[in-house]
Design a protein around this motif. Structure first.
Motif, PDB file in Angstrom:
ATOM      1  N   UNK A  16       0.817  -1.215   0.000  1.00 36.19           N
ATOM      2  CA  UNK A  16       0.000   0.000   0.000  1.00 36.19           C
ATOM      3  C   UNK A  16       0.852   1.267   0.000  1.00 36.19           C
ATOM      4  N   UNK A  17       2.078   1.187   0.497  1.00 39.56           N
ATOM      5  CA  UNK A  17       2.996   2.328   0.402  1.00 39.56           C
ATOM      6  C   UNK A  17       3.335   2.604  -1.053  1.00 39.56           C
ATOM      7  N   UNK A  18       3.608   1.548  -1.808  1.00 39.40           N
ATOM      8  CA  UNK A  18       3.891   1.698  -3.235  1.00 39.40           C
ATOM      9  C   UNK A  18       2.661   2.210  -3.977  1.00 39.40           C
ATOM     10  N   UNK A 128       1.272 -10.062  -2.744  1.00 44.24           N
ATOM     11  CA  UNK A 128       1.447  -9.140  -1.624  1.00 44.24           C
ATOM     12  C   UNK A 128       0.407  -8.023  -1.661  1.00 44.24           C
ATOM     13  N   UNK A 129       0.125  -7.521  -2.846  1.00 46.60           N
ATOM     14  CA  UNK A 129      -0.828  -6.428  -2.984  1.00 46.60           C
ATOM     15  C   UNK A 129      -2.224  -6.859  -2.544  1.00 46.60           C
ATOM     16  N   UNK A 130      -2.654  -8.027  -3.009  1.00 48.88           N
ATOM     17  CA  UNK A 130      -3.986  -8.517  -2.639  1.00 48.88           C
ATOM     18  C   UNK A 130      -4.046  -8.816  -1.145  1.00 48.88           C
ATOM     19  N   UNK A 131      -2.967  -9.355  -0.586  1.00 55.17           N
ATOM     20  CA  UNK A 131      -2.935  -9.650   0.846  1.00 55.17           C
ATOM     21  C   UNK A 131      -3.032  -8.367   1.671  1.00 55.17           C
ATOM     22  N   UNK A 132      -2.359  -7.314   1.214  1.00 60.56           N
ATOM     23  CA  UNK A 132      -2.429  -6.036   1.932  1.00 60.56           C
ATOM     24  C   UNK A 132      -3.837  -5.453   1.874  1.00 60.56           C
ATOM     25  N   UNK A 133      -4.537  -5.645   0.747  1.00 68.06           N
ATOM     26  CA  UNK A 133      -5.925  -5.181   0.655  1.00 68.06           C
ATOM     27  C   UNK A 133      -6.824  -5.958   1.608  1.00 68.06           C
ATOM     28  N   UNK A 137      -9.219  -4.819   5.186  1.00 67.34           N
ATOM     29  CA  UNK A 137     -10.641  -5.076   5.406  1.00 67.34           C
ATOM     30  C   UNK A 137     -11.381  -5.609   4.201  1.00 67.34           C
ATOM     31  N   UNK A 138     -10.710  -5.810   3.081  1.00 72.20           N
ATOM     32  CA  UNK A 138     -11.372  -6.355   1.904  1.00 72.20           C
ATOM     33  C   UNK A 138     -11.737  -7.818   2.174  1.00 72.20           C
ATOM     34  N   UNK A 139     -12.996  -8.219   1.926  1.00 70.70           N
ATOM     35  CA  UNK A 139     -13.396  -9.616   2.165  1.00 70.70           C
ATOM     36  C   UNK A 139     -12.562 -10.580   1.321  1.00 70.70           C
ATOM     37  N   UNK A 140     -12.368 -11.808   1.818  1.00 69.14           N
ATOM     38  CA  UNK A 140     -11.569 -12.791   1.060  1.00 69.14           C
ATOM     39  C   UNK A 140     -12.087 -13.027  -0.352  1.00 69.14           C
ATOM     40  N   UNK A 141     -13.400 -13.030  -0.534  1.00 73.28           N
ATOM     41  CA  UNK A 141     -13.954 -13.234  -1.878  1.00 73.28           C
ATOM     42  C   UNK A 141     -13.601 -12.063  -2.790  1.00 73.28           C
ATOM     43  N   UNK A 142     -13.675 -10.852  -2.243  1.00 70.87           N
ATOM     44  CA  UNK A 142     -13.272  -9.687  -3.030  1.00 70.87           C
ATOM     45  C   UNK A 142     -11.794  -9.708  -3.350  1.00 70.87           C
ATOM     46  N   UNK A 143     -10.973 -10.151  -2.383  1.00 72.55           N
ATOM     47  CA  UNK A 143      -9.526 -10.259  -2.614  1.00 72.55           C
ATOM     48  C   UNK A 143      -9.232 -11.266  -3.719  1.00 72.55           C
ATOM     49  N   UNK A 144      -9.981 -12.366  -3.724  1.00 72.48           N
ATOM     50  CA  UNK A 144      -9.764 -13.375  -4.770  1.00 72.48           C
ATOM     51  C   UNK A 144     -10.156 -12.840  -6.143  1.00 72.48           C
ATOM     52  N   UNK A 145     -11.241 -12.068  -6.194  1.00 74.89           N
ATOM     53  CA  UNK A 145     -11.655 -11.477  -7.475  1.00 74.89           C
ATOM     54  C   UNK A 145     -10.570 -10.553  -8.011  1.00 74.89           C
ATOM     55  N   UNK A 146      -9.990  -9.728  -7.133  1.00 71.36           N
ATOM     56  CA  UNK A 146      -8.902  -8.828  -7.545  1.00 71.36           C
ATOM     57  C   UNK A 146      -7.705  -9.630  -8.020  1.00 71.36           C
TER      58      UNK A 146
END
Length: 251
Positions: A16-18, A128-133, A137-146
């Motif tokens: 998220x810093x990047x 790493x980016x998806x894990x940081x999201x 607070x991003x739901x796991x299903x939303x993280x998987x979609x990303x």
């Protein structure tokens, strides 16, 4: 991760810093109204890419992904943007000073924003980016979609390469003139679609076998943490943003 990546401060920054740095560049080119500032963001991103060991890949992506688009946009604005100060004219075509200035402003901003996002994805792992999201607070299903969305193009590119090699072994010509490539399109696209559907089903089965949809708190074997370098970078970006805003208001 290689030993070089482990000791590289840029690669080790929190995702998220990047991302904030990328958004900082995208916002700053609209705060500072001059095109020279936006064009200056390209060498800044290049220096960062070189420091992260991604200089060659960054230059290649900028050249292949942005150069033709920027030239086309600049020419369209130079020839067709309305203006009173005509620098050159031939029939219905004319180049105006206003068109050149507008083209420089538009292409410089596109180049700056495009370079920033190219740099972001070159120095940031998608995982790493998806894990940081997800940690934000991003739901796991939303993280998987990303994650699936960001990986779909590289995965399809890899699948296409495998399919084309397989078709070559069967005697299908996939290289040559435009007509030859067009004939090879159907034998390539059909297996690609079928393999993509099969891959989607396999992923769904794999996720369910790991209790992906279970209404419980998820745990992770892989962890990433913020460091003092992230704090320094974020404070520096905040100070720089305030300076740019103050300079725009005063000047």
């Amino acid at each position: 991760m290689s030993q070089a990546a482990k000791t590289n401060y840029i690669l080790n920054l929190y995702p998220t810093t990047k991302l904030l740095f990328t958004l900082f560049i995208a916002l700053s080119v609209f705060i500072v109204p001059t095109y020279w500032y936006a064009y200056a963001m390209l060498p800044v991103c290049l220096i960062i890419a070189i420091a992260a060991g991604q200089g060659k890949e960054f230059i290649t992506l900028v050249r292949n992904g942005l150069l033709i688009l920027l030239v086309f946009i600049f020419l369209m604005q130079a020839f067709f943007y309305p203006g009173a100060q005509i620098l050159w004219q031939a029939g219905i075509l004319k180049i105006t000073q206003e068109g050149i200035l507008y083209g420089l402003n538009m292409t410089s901003r596109i180049l700056a924003i495009g370079s920033a996002f190219i740099l972001f994805f070159r120095i940031t792992s998608v995982k790493d980016f998806v894990y940081s999201l997800e940690k934000l607070g991003l739901p796991p299903k939303g993280a998987y979609v990303v994650l699936a969305t960001l990986q779909i193009i590289p995965e399809m590119k890899k699948q296409t390469s495998v399919i084309m090699d397989a078709q070559k072994t069967r005697g299908v010509e996939t290289e040559g003139t435009m007509m030859v490539r067009a004939k090879a399109f159907l034998p390539t696209i059909s297996p690609l679609i079928l393999s993509s559907l099969a891959s989607t089903e396999e992923r769904a089965i794999t996720l369910e076998s790991r209790a992906f949809s279970a209404p419980v708190k998820k745990t992770h074997l892989y962890e990433i943490y913020k460091t003092k370098h992230d704090t320094v970078v974020r404070i520096g970006m905040l100070v720089a943003l305030l300076i740019l805003i103050a300079g725009r208001i005063l000047l």
